[in-house]
Design an enzyme around this catalytic site. Structure first.
Site, PDB file in Angstrom:
ATOM      1  N   LEU A  55       4.761  -9.251  17.602  1.00 27.07           N
ATOM      2  CA  LEU A  55       4.074  -7.774  17.527  1.00 27.07           C
ATOM      3  C   LEU A  55       5.241  -6.689  17.176  1.00 27.07           C
ATOM      4  O   LEU A  55       4.888  -5.787  16.914  1.00 27.07           O
ATOM      5  CB  LEU A  55       3.550  -7.583  18.601  1.00 27.07           C
ATOM      6  CG  LEU A  55       2.496  -8.634  19.245  1.00 27.07           C
ATOM      7  CD1 LEU A  55       1.943  -8.307  20.663  1.00 27.07           C
ATOM      8  CD2 LEU A  55       1.266  -8.699  18.378  1.00 27.07           C
ATOM      9  N   ALA A  56       6.567  -7.064  17.667  1.00 29.04           N
ATOM     10  CA  ALA A  56       7.454  -5.766  17.797  1.00 29.04           C
ATOM     11  C   ALA A  56       7.556  -5.353  16.325  1.00 29.04           C
ATOM     12  O   ALA A  56       7.840  -6.098  15.575  1.00 29.04           O
ATOM     13  CB  ALA A  56       8.837  -6.477  18.262  1.00 29.04           C
ATOM     14  N   ALA A  57       7.428  -4.067  16.210  1.00 29.39           N
ATOM     15  CA  ALA A  57       7.775  -3.129  15.113  1.00 29.39           C
ATOM     16  C   ALA A  57       7.828  -1.939  15.421  1.00 29.39           C
ATOM     17  O   ALA A  57       7.584  -1.229  16.374  1.00 29.39           O
ATOM     18  CB  ALA A  57       6.472  -3.452  14.335  1.00 29.39           C
ATOM     19  N   TYR A 122       5.864   2.119   6.207  1.00 32.28           N
ATOM     20  CA  TYR A 122       5.140   0.935   7.338  1.00 32.28           C
ATOM     21  C   TYR A 122       4.878  -0.117   6.674  1.00 32.28           C
ATOM     22  O   TYR A 122       4.786  -1.491   6.930  1.00 32.28           O
ATOM     23  CB  TYR A 122       4.484   1.719   8.318  1.00 32.28           C
ATOM     24  CG  TYR A 122       3.641   0.656   9.116  1.00 32.28           C
ATOM     25  CD1 TYR A 122       4.426   0.162  10.046  1.00 32.28           C
ATOM     26  CD2 TYR A 122       2.271   0.720   9.041  1.00 32.28           C
ATOM     27  CE1 TYR A 122       3.768  -0.793  11.072  1.00 32.28           C
ATOM     28  CE2 TYR A 122       1.571  -0.455   9.960  1.00 32.28           C
ATOM     29  CZ  TYR A 122       2.306  -0.949  10.800  1.00 32.28           C
ATOM     30  OH  TYR A 122       1.486  -1.957  11.741  1.00 32.28           O
ATOM     31  N   LYS A 126       5.948  -4.052   6.201  1.00 28.56           N
ATOM     32  CA  LYS A 126       5.141  -5.187   6.717  1.00 28.56           C
ATOM     33  C   LYS A 126       4.895  -6.098   5.479  1.00 28.56           C
ATOM     34  O   LYS A 126       4.930  -7.374   5.611  1.00 28.56           O
ATOM     35  CB  LYS A 126       4.020  -4.669   7.149  1.00 28.56           C
ATOM     36  CG  LYS A 126       3.885  -4.133   8.620  1.00 28.56           C
ATOM     37  CD  LYS A 126       4.323  -5.050   9.723  1.00 28.56           C
ATOM     38  CE  LYS A 126       4.064  -4.522  11.057  1.00 28.56           C
ATOM     39  NZ  LYS A 126       4.468  -5.844  12.129  1.00 28.56           N
ATOM     40  N   ARG A 184     -14.552   3.794   8.712  1.00 27.63           N
ATOM     41  CA  ARG A 184     -13.407   2.965   8.800  1.00 27.63           C
ATOM     42  C   ARG A 184     -14.017   1.725   9.719  1.00 27.63           C
ATOM     43  O   ARG A 184     -14.862   1.762  10.475  1.00 27.63           O
ATOM     44  CB  ARG A 184     -12.134   3.577   9.354  1.00 27.63           C
ATOM     45  CG  ARG A 184     -11.766   4.568   8.550  1.00 27.63           C
ATOM     46  CD  ARG A 184     -11.007   3.978   7.197  1.00 27.63           C
ATOM     47  NE  ARG A 184     -10.160   4.851   6.266  1.00 27.63           N
ATOM     48  CZ  ARG A 184     -10.971   5.461   5.289  1.00 27.63           C
ATOM     49  NH1 ARG A 184     -12.121   5.298   4.944  1.00 27.63           N
ATOM     50  NH2 ARG A 184     -10.313   6.371   4.572  1.00 27.63           N
TER      51      ARG A 184
END
Length: 283
Positions: A55-57, A122, A126, A184
């Site tokens: 998950l780290a980001a 970002y 990814k 959304r």
């Protein structure tokens, strides 16, 4: 099962750890800095996990400092994958990517084959992570998760829904927002966490999965839901600085592939998420 979680202390990580504990798994956090290849490799060699949820980001899009996006999201992920392939080959590894890898001009419910063309650093970092992960695809059971918008207790108030919830909790009479009629896909962090855990526990699950509700809601409708729950109306004023001139009217995620892989997985309705957030903030 011993599950290594990167980003374990973050918003999603804290909820994911709860899900793992509830299953009887043994979650533990990666302590090494992802930018330190040697430190990551040494920790992986020592811990030898049975599965990994990464998950780290660097996640907050609205920043002009783009270096950390690539140092952490791209190169840091490669350090992790390389260490796992060398020390614990064959294990399931879920990489949390983002729906922001899709083309910003797309509309409707996007499936995993939709055009990829990130519009910010970002999303690009990814997507670069996804592409580079192919170098380790024959050594690990790789799962790419592309979550759409999701929220929940503990998310920073700089994000849209926590900001709106906070206004209701504080009894504000009005709120400034941008495009309130765009629709959304808004999910719940608990549903996302369950999907991640179930994917690593499904032997046939590999490849790319949208993690989404498949339901579309406007910001105006979110404000109305909160007004109905709290029995407290709040007026909306449009701040031109918050308006994105080229915002897509309708954008969400087709979750058919995920629901096929996980037939028992059901996303939590947004109204229930909003009630949960209100209750936790008012306790």
């Amino acid at each position: 099962m011993r599950v290594l979680v990167t980003g374990a202390t973050g918003f999603t990580g804290r909820h994911l750890i709860n899900v793992l504990h509830a299953r009887g798994d043994e979650p533990f956090a990666l302590l090494a800095d992802l930018r330190d290849a040697g430190g990551v490799a040494a920790e992986i060699a020592s811990l030898r996990p049975n599965a990994v949820i990464h998950l780290a980001a660097m996640a907050f899009v609205a920043t002009s400092d783009f270096d950390p996006f690539y140092a952490i999201n791209q190169v840091g992920s490669f350090h992790l994958l390389d260490a796992l392939a060398r020390h614990v080959p064959g294990i399931p590894v879920l990489l949390a990517s983002s729906a922001q890898v899709y083309f910003s001009g797309s509309s409707g419910l996007l499936d995993e084959q939709a055009e990829t063309k990130p519009s910010n650093h970002y999303g690009l970092s990814k997507f670069a992570m996804e592409l580079g992960a192919d170098f380790w695809r024959d050594k690990l059971r790789l799962i790419i998760a592309r979550p759409f918008n999701y929220t929940g207790v503990g998310q920073d108030k700089k994000y849209l829904i926590p900001k709106i919830v906070d206004h209701f909790v504080r009894g504000e009479a009005s709120i400034e927002l941008g495009n309130i009629d765009v629709r959304r896909d808004f999910g719940d962090v608990r549903s996302v966490s369950h999907a991640y855990v179930e994917l690593i526990n499904t032997p046939d699950a590999r490849g790319t999965f949208n993690v989404s509700t498949g339901m579309l809601t406007s910001v105006r409708e979110i404000v109305a839901m909160l007004a109905d729950i709290t029995d407290n109306a709040i007026s909306i004023s449009i701040n031109p600085d918050f308006v994105r001139p080229n915002d897509i009217a309708v954008l969400g995620g087709d979750n058919t592939k995920l629901r096929t892989a996980l037939p028992d997985w059901t996303p939590i309705p947004l109204a229930a998420t909003l009630r949960w957030m209100l209750e936790q903030q008012t306790d």
